[in-house]
Design a protein around this motif. Structure first.
Motif, PDB file in Angstrom:
ATOM      1  N   GLU A  84       0.815  -1.261   0.016  1.00 58.02           N
ATOM      2  CA  GLU A  84       0.076   0.032  -0.074  1.00 58.02           C
ATOM      3  C   GLU A  84       0.820   1.298  -0.058  1.00 58.02           C
ATOM      4  O   GLU A  84       0.433   2.373  -0.550  1.00 58.02           O
ATOM      5  CB  GLU A  84      -0.898   0.142   1.321  1.00 58.02           C
ATOM      6  N   GLN A  85       2.014   0.949   0.608  1.00 55.74           N
ATOM      7  CA  GLN A  85       2.989   2.573   0.687  1.00 55.74           C
ATOM      8  C   GLN A  85       3.531   2.872  -0.397  1.00 55.74           C
ATOM      9  O   GLN A  85       3.816   1.833  -1.513  1.00 55.74           O
ATOM     10  CB  GLN A  85       3.774   2.444   1.958  1.00 55.74           C
ATOM     11  N   GLN A  86       4.005   3.886  -0.529  1.00 53.87           N
ATOM     12  CA  GLN A  86       4.634   4.328  -1.831  1.00 53.87           C
ATOM     13  C   GLN A  86       6.016   3.309  -2.064  1.00 53.87           C
ATOM     14  O   GLN A  86       6.737   3.065  -0.909  1.00 53.87           O
ATOM     15  CB  GLN A  86       5.278   5.819  -1.740  1.00 53.87           C
ATOM     16  N   THR A 119       5.824   1.913  -7.227  1.00 53.86           N
ATOM     17  CA  THR A 119       5.362   3.381  -7.857  1.00 53.86           C
ATOM     18  C   THR A 119       4.981   4.187  -6.540  1.00 53.86           C
ATOM     19  O   THR A 119       4.827   3.570  -5.273  1.00 53.86           O
ATOM     20  CB  THR A 119       4.393   3.340  -8.735  1.00 53.86           C
ATOM     21  N   ASP A 120       4.973   5.342  -6.619  1.00 54.62           N
ATOM     22  CA  ASP A 120       4.256   6.191  -5.680  1.00 54.62           C
ATOM     23  C   ASP A 120       2.860   6.698  -5.876  1.00 54.62           C
ATOM     24  O   ASP A 120       2.383   7.868  -5.309  1.00 54.62           O
ATOM     25  CB  ASP A 120       5.510   7.499  -5.268  1.00 54.62           C
ATOM     26  N   GLY A 121       2.335   6.026  -6.671  1.00 53.97           N
ATOM     27  CA  GLY A 121       1.035   6.226  -6.939  1.00 53.97           C
ATOM     28  C   GLY A 121       0.807   6.136  -8.591  1.00 53.97           C
ATOM     29  O   GLY A 121       1.766   5.756  -9.211  1.00 53.97           O
ATOM     30  N   PRO A 122      -0.509   6.317  -8.971  1.00 48.52           N
ATOM     31  CA  PRO A 122      -0.872   5.874 -10.309  1.00 48.52           C
ATOM     32  C   PRO A 122      -0.083   7.044 -11.404  1.00 48.52           C
ATOM     33  O   PRO A 122       0.492   8.017 -11.293  1.00 48.52           O
ATOM     34  CB  PRO A 122      -2.437   6.552 -10.549  1.00 48.52           C
ATOM     35  N   PHE A 124      -0.001   2.744 -12.245  1.00 51.51           N
ATOM     36  CA  PHE A 124       0.561   1.678 -11.629  1.00 51.51           C
ATOM     37  C   PHE A 124       1.131   0.487 -12.701  1.00 51.51           C
ATOM     38  O   PHE A 124       0.132   0.417 -13.797  1.00 51.51           O
ATOM     39  CB  PHE A 124      -0.356   0.793 -10.760  1.00 51.51           C
ATOM     40  N   ASP A 147      -6.295   0.450  -9.271  1.00 50.21           N
ATOM     41  CA  ASP A 147      -5.364   0.583  -8.041  1.00 50.21           C
ATOM     42  C   ASP A 147      -4.945  -0.993  -7.402  1.00 50.21           C
ATOM     43  O   ASP A 147      -6.153  -1.236  -6.659  1.00 50.21           O
ATOM     44  CB  ASP A 147      -5.737   1.732  -7.237  1.00 50.21           C
ATOM     45  N   THR A 149      -3.369  -1.770  -5.058  1.00 49.13           N
ATOM     46  CA  THR A 149      -2.719  -1.808  -3.663  1.00 49.13           C
ATOM     47  C   THR A 149      -4.016  -1.873  -2.977  1.00 49.13           C
ATOM     48  O   THR A 149      -4.072  -1.957  -1.728  1.00 49.13           O
ATOM     49  CB  THR A 149      -2.054  -0.592  -3.458  1.00 49.13           C
ATOM     50  N   LYS A 150      -5.255  -1.645  -3.476  1.00 49.45           N
ATOM     51  CA  LYS A 150      -6.461  -1.421  -2.509  1.00 49.45           C
ATOM     52  C   LYS A 150      -7.194  -3.011  -2.386  1.00 49.45           C
ATOM     53  O   LYS A 150      -7.865  -3.017  -1.400  1.00 49.45           O
ATOM     54  CB  LYS A 150      -7.384  -0.408  -3.358  1.00 49.45           C
TER      55      LYS A 150
END
Length: 285
Positions: A84-86, A119-122, A124, A147, A149-150
């Motif tokens: 979930e984290q960056q 990654t640090d976000g979209p 992905f 996403d 990670t969710k």
């Protein structure tokens, strides 16, 4: 047409077709039935009474697991939830590989990869790669439309005598045909299934360094059932296995529409446009 509209129109028939053949695909099979921890033993945790496994990575170690048996054809899948984290610099995987088998050349080997680039976000990023008695170099990259990670999403590999197809949530996202008769290499060695999380900061995510202050990075898997022909069976391409017959020997017209949509809207790198040594196989596919 939006993705949601496309999903409703085209995906339902394909999903029903796959579900018909997958024997208890939704059943929660325990990790230890088909898999063992391969490294980072103190970084692996069993959850939900062994029906989920969590791999962790920190500065000390990554971790991984592999199947107890090797296979020579099949339909292999796993549900995966990414950290979930960056996580720039990390690589999370699910793949088939002939590495690790006794007597196998580790340099020139067979492999079929799902590699999730931290990654640090979209967006992905999912990278796929195929090795065919060589060192690979057949990378393709796409931007996932969700996403990862969710929640858990389903990733699958179809491997038979005619083609390799990679799926994300039942959508075909990559096809590699068996063009061995034209001199194109095709994976044919027995392979193990593996999952892992490891340090790829030398190349993944544009070479960005891992932010260890966010460790441990935790990756979860579930759905450990395997539909595969064990490699000691000399008839792994026979029609006694459902993945070797009918619609699984080629993409159906429906599959082709889905595949074309994914490539057009989400793929942004294809080795065929960048690697001259693969001109022959790229021209044929």
């Amino acid at each position: 047409m939006s993705y949601s509209q496309f999903n409703k129109v085209l995906l339902i028939p394909f999903v029903l077709s796959i579900i018909y053949h997958l024997d208890n695909v939704g059943a929660k099979v325990g990790f230890h039935k088909n898999y063992v921890v391969s490294y980072g033993y103190d970084h692996v945790s069993l959850l939900d009474n062994g029906r989920k496994v969590q791999l962790s990575m920190d500065m000390a170690s990554g971790s991984g697991f592999r199947s107890k048996k090797s296979y020579s054809s099949g339909f292999f899948e796993m549900k995966i939830k990414l950290p979930e984290q960056q996580s720039p610099g990390l690589v999370s995987t699910f793949y088939l590989t002939s590495n690790g088998l006794e007597g196998q050349d580790t340099e020139n080997h067979d492999e079929i990869d799902f590699e999730f680039l931290g990654t640090d976000g979209p967006p992905f990023i999912l990278q796929t790669n195929i090795f065919a008695n060589d060192n690979g170099g057949r990378e393709q990259r796409l931007k996932l439309w969700f996403d990862p990670t969710k929640d858990f999403h389903n990733y699958a590999i179809l491997w038979n005598q005619a083609q390799i197809v990679l799926f994300v949530d039942n959508m075909p996202i990559r096809v590699y045909k068996n063009n061995n008769s034209f001199g194109v290499r095709y994976p044919s060695m027995p392979m193990l299934l593996e999952g892992s999380i490891w340090n790829g900061e030398s190349w993944a995510s544009g070479g960005r360094k891992i932010d260890w202050s966010k460790a441990p990075f935790q990756l979860q898997y579930e759905g450990f059932k395997i539909n595969g022909c064990e490699s000691e069976n000399k008839e792994c391409y026979s029609n006694t296995f459902w993945w070797n017959i009918g619609e699984y020997l080629d993409l159906t017209p429906h599959d082709k529409r889905v595949y074309k949509y994914v490539r057009k809207n989400y793929m942004y790198y294809d080795y065929c446009y960048d690697r001259g040594e693969f001109f022959n196989e790229c021209h044929l596919k």
